[in-house]
Design a protein around this motif. Structure first.
Motif, short mmCIF file in Angstrom:
data_model
loop_
_atom_site.label_atom_id
_atom_site.label_comp_id
_atom_site.label_asym_id
_atom_site.label_seq_id
_atom_site.Cartn_x
_atom_site.Cartn_y
_atom_site.Cartn_z
N PHE A 157 0.83 -1.20 0.00
CA PHE A 157 0.00 0.00 0.00
C PHE A 157 0.87 1.26 0.00
O PHE A 157 0.55 2.25 -0.64
CB PHE A 157 -0.96 0.00 1.19
CG PHE A 157 -1.93 1.16 1.16
CD1 PHE A 157 -2.90 1.21 0.19
CD2 PHE A 157 -1.84 2.18 2.07
CE1 PHE A 157 -3.79 2.27 0.12
CE2 PHE A 157 -2.72 3.25 2.01
CZ PHE A 157 -3.69 3.30 1.04
N TYR A 209 -5.26 -8.25 0.45
CA TYR A 209 -5.44 -8.05 1.89
C TYR A 209 -6.58 -8.91 2.41
O TYR A 209 -6.50 -9.49 3.50
CB TYR A 209 -5.69 -6.57 2.17
CG TYR A 209 -5.80 -6.26 3.64
CD1 TYR A 209 -4.68 -6.25 4.44
CD2 TYR A 209 -7.04 -5.98 4.22
CE1 TYR A 209 -4.77 -5.98 5.80
CE2 TYR A 209 -7.14 -5.71 5.57
CZ TYR A 209 -6.01 -5.71 6.36
OH TYR A 209 -6.10 -5.44 7.69
N LEU A 228 -12.63 -1.86 -0.30
CA LEU A 228 -11.80 -1.91 0.90
C LEU A 228 -12.66 -2.07 2.15
O LEU A 228 -12.38 -2.89 3.02
CB LEU A 228 -10.95 -0.65 1.01
CG LEU A 228 -9.82 -0.54 0.00
CD1 LEU A 228 -9.12 0.80 0.11
CD2 LEU A 228 -8.81 -1.65 0.21
N VAL A 253 -13.97 -5.48 2.52
CA VAL A 253 -12.94 -6.43 2.96
C VAL A 253 -12.83 -6.43 4.49
O VAL A 253 -12.66 -7.47 5.11
CB VAL A 253 -11.58 -6.06 2.31
CG1 VAL A 253 -10.43 -6.76 3.04
CG2 VAL A 253 -11.57 -6.46 0.84
N ASP A 285 -12.19 -3.99 10.72
CA ASP A 285 -10.75 -3.81 10.50
C ASP A 285 -10.39 -2.33 10.29
O ASP A 285 -10.86 -1.70 9.35
CB ASP A 285 -10.36 -4.62 9.25
CG ASP A 285 -8.86 -4.71 9.11
OD1 ASP A 285 -8.16 -3.88 9.73
OD2 ASP A 285 -8.39 -5.60 8.38
N VAL A 287 -7.49 -1.13 9.47
CA VAL A 287 -6.47 -0.90 8.45
C VAL A 287 -7.11 -0.46 7.14
O VAL A 287 -6.67 0.51 6.51
CB VAL A 287 -5.62 -2.18 8.23
CG1 VAL A 287 -4.69 -1.99 7.04
CG2 VAL A 287 -4.83 -2.51 9.48
N VAL A 288 -8.18 -1.14 6.72
CA VAL A 288 -8.81 -0.77 5.45
C VAL A 288 -9.43 0.63 5.54
O VAL A 288 -9.48 1.35 4.56
CB VAL A 288 -9.88 -1.78 5.01
CG1 VAL A 288 -9.23 -3.05 4.55
CG2 VAL A 288 -10.88 -2.05 6.09
N MET A 322 -6.68 2.95 4.98
CA MET A 322 -6.36 2.95 3.54
C MET A 322 -7.38 3.78 2.77
O MET A 322 -7.02 4.56 1.88
CB MET A 322 -6.36 1.51 3.00
CG MET A 322 -5.16 0.70 3.42
SD MET A 322 -5.40 -1.06 3.14
CE MET A 322 -5.22 -1.19 1.38
#
Lengths: 580, 119
Positions: free
Chosen positions: A124, A176, B48, B51, B74, B76-77, B80
């Motif tokens: 990323f 991911y 994302l 996910v 999550d 993290v996504v 992002m």
């Protein structure tokens, strides 16, 4: 100096760029230029001193934190980025007469993006640096905002590259979802099986890198962007930005997708790219576009070498990247000199303009010979290594491609000194001419020394690579294909023990390279004197055949067409990986 | 476990990316093309977030219970996606600025009418 953090290589240029953008309007021009040049030079020098290893942000343990990874390949690329940016900025010292530190700021941010992309060990993060270099690249391509062409080139570049980046992001999302990690090394440790889902992820992740690398059919934006960007910027675009796309492909494949066999797919894409680039290169009359297509042809060669994925082929293409960057950078700067002196980048308009200043034409001819593969230039060394690593028929095609790109530059050099008759200046409706290009300087009667030093330094650098055959390039090649070694370095902190690939001249490389240069000269002379050939011979050489015209029409300059081609490319790559 | 929600989310993401790209393809106005690009990017946001989605999980802000006390989606996504939004804003602004300048210099924003670069 024991440890030099790679963080500085990325953060340094960003901090300096921010300071210059704020204070630039009060500072005298030489201070702005000086600070920017010192910064890029520091990036280049530090590339050589970075110690191999991974540094994670925020002190997180390896495998969890987001790392910047220094290995053989990223060191070489960081050095290359810093060096080329320094020369480009030196060249623009007297080049743009009225900049307000915006240009230097953008170049520094661009350098941070390029360096970050080469150093990042996280998928990323790679995308983020990809976007950083993208956004700076769009702005730099459209830097001459008063010029209609430049705006169109910049916008096309922006839309096609951004779309490529978003498709890469989709691929990253799929990876991911499957593995729960984004780091290259942990992704590699997950050992993805070679199934359809992995292929889909590989194709999507690769799309962005392939667009940046300008691999056919993702390449359309490159010629438009290179033709309109200021010449010092072209040095960075052609010299490192496009090869970094190939680097991304090679790195991600070696570390993450080691289970997928992409040899056939990449060989096909590479060969098509090389041949199409060479054909389009020969057809151009706008010298910047000519050089842009020549870059596409050489990118094709790099991709073929990536397909082989042996340490020798890898060392070969990285050597070629460095050698090619020097030569192509020098050629772009020479075009910049011509534009400054004569106000045109059109081959026919410029005909005979260097009768009194043969030095410029001679340097250009030298560049053409180096592109064709004349030893002892670094480009010839790399090409020789690649040609030994690939099957013979492929090597023959790659040699011919190099000959054609060299011959096209030699043709321009011959016409510059007035050798041979000039073709009638017909109105072109399928081709971009080089007329009406806005000057980037005041009219220059005498060339400042900083402008001539650039091309000489870059050609000299390429020559030095060929003469010194530095071992770091061999180590870089090995590091780039060694996925397991990369994982050990990042996750375990163990530097790789595999011996570096040998970077040395071979007898066949020397002979083929010299022969290629001779053939290129003959072809260039043939092209220049084509009008004087006897009629019988001339009929054999069709001037405008339908296939060629069709090929030129494909490059329509229309952003919608280019986006359609991106999807054609994705489908083709997917099919090739699945079938190959 | 494939739930209906997952299918709908991934389907929507795919649809947005494709329809955005198709929008650029068929565009007769550069502003429309730039907005289509944003539409294509919205697809990546949905992908994302889908996910990272977990049924019956809350926002990723840990309360007094600390990590592990309640299931969370999550983060993290989400990070992002936020990064992506920032990038999108920059790129869209830059491309629209170029479009304004193109309208001034070319006198048109129809990509079919931009005939300066080709071959």
């Amino acid at each position: 100096m024991t440890t030099l953090s790679p963080v500085g290589v990325v953060a340094g240029p960003i901090v300096v760029a921010a300071l210059l953008l704020v204070c630039g309007r009060w500072l005298p021009r030489p201070v702005v230029d000086g600070v920017a040049i010192l910064t890029t030079a520091a990036v280049g020098v530090s590339g050589a001193f970075l110690t191999p290893g991974a540094v994670t942000a925020g002190g997180w343990p390896a495998g969890v934190g987001i790392p910047l990874v220094v290995d053989g390949a990223s060191r070489v690329l960081v050095t290359l980025v810093g060096t080329l940016a320094t020369v480009a900025l030196l060249f623009s010292w007297r080049y743009f007469s009225d900049v307000e530190a915006h240009f230097q700021g953008l170049v520094l941010l661009f350098v941070a993006g390029l360096g970050g992309f080469a150093l990042s060990g996280d998928l990323f993060d790679m995308l983020v640096f990809f976007e950083l270099m993208g956004a700076c690249g769009f702005a730099l391509a459209a830097y001459k905002i008063e010029e209609a062409r430049s705006l169109q080139g910049g916008l096309t570049f922006g839309i096609v590259n951004s779309l490529g980046a978003y498709l890469t992001l989709c691929g990253i999302g799929l990876l991911y979802a499957r593995t729960g990690t984004l780091g290259l090394a942990p992704l590699g440790a997950a050992h993805l099986p070679a199934d359809t889902a992995t292929v889909a992820a590989f194709v999507l992740v690769s799309t962005g890198w392939l667009v940046k690398a300008a691999v056919v059919p993702f390449h359309f934006w490159l010629a438009d962007a290179h033709a309109v960007a200021p010449t010092p910027v072209c040095v960075l675009f052609s010299g490192v930005m496009a090869p970094l796309g190939v680097y991304g492909l090679a790195r991600v494949h070696a570390v993450v997708f080691g289970a997928l066999d992409v040899t056939v797919a990449l060989t096909v894409l590479g060969l098509v790219t090389a041949v199409l680039g060479a054909v389009m290169c020969v057809l151009q009359r706008n010298v910047k576009r000519l050089l842009a297509y020549s870059t596409i042809a050489h990118i094709g060669t790099f991709v073929v070498a990536v397909a082989v994925s042996s340490p020798e082929a890898s060392a070969g293409w990285l050597t070629d990247v460095v050698g090619h960057a020097g030569v192509k950078g020098a050629l772009f700067l020479l075009v910049g000199v011509l534009l400054a002196r004569h106000g045109s980048v059109d081959e026919i308009e410029l005909g005979g303009s260097c009768r009194r200043s043969r030095g410029i034409a001679a340097l250009m001819a030298l560049g053409g010979l180096a592109l064709a593969g004349l030893p002892p230039f670094g480009s010839a060394l790399g090409k020789g290594l690649i040609e030994q690593a690939v099957p013979v028929p492929v090597a023959v095609v790659l040699t011919l491609v190099a000959v054609l790109t060299g011959a096209a530059v030699l043709r321009v050099a011959l016409r510059l000194v007035g050798i041979g008759p000039l073709p009638a200046d017909r109105a072109d409706d399928v081709r971009t001419t080089g007329e009406g290009e806005e000057r980037e300087t005041r009219r220059l009667e005498r060339l400042p020394v900083t402008m001539l030093a650039g091309p000489v330094l870059l050609l000299g650098g390429s020559l030095a690579v060929g003469l010194l055959t530095p071992g770091v390039l061999g180590a870089a090649g090995t590091a780039l294909v060694d996925g397991a070694g990369y994982r050990d370095l990042v996750l375990g902190g163990v530097p790789p023990t595999t011996p570096p690939a040998e970077v040395a001249w071979s007898a066949s490389g020397l002979v083929v390279g010299t022969a290629a240069a001779v053939v290129a000269v003959l072809l260039a002379l043939g092209a220049v004197y084509a009008g004087r050939l006897p009629t019988v011979l001339r009929r054999r050489v069709p001037r405008q055949n339908r296939a060629v015209l069709g090929l030129e029409r494909l490059h329509s300059g229309h952003v919608g067409d280019y986006v359609a081609w991106v999807f054609v490319g994705i489908t083709a790559l997917g099919a090739l990986v699945l079938l190959g | 476990m494939t739930t209906l929600l997952t299918v709908v989310a991934f389907g929507t993401a795919f649809w947005l990316v494709v329809v955005g790209a198709y929008g650029i393809l068929r565009s007769d106005d550069l502003v429309h093309a730039v907005v289509s690009l944003s539409v294509a990017q919205s697809g990546t946001y949905i992908l994302l977030l889908a996910v990272g989605y977990q049924r019956d999980a809350t926002i990723p802000i840990l309360g007094a219970g600390g990590a592990g006390s309640t299931p969370i989606v999550d983060p993290v996504v989400q990070a992002m996606t936020l990064t992506d939004v920032v990038v999108s804003a920059t790129v869209t602004a830059l491309l629209l600025a170029l479009t304004v300048q193109i309208a001034k210099r070319h006198g048109t924003v129809d990509p079919d009418a931009l005939r300066e670069l080709r071959g």
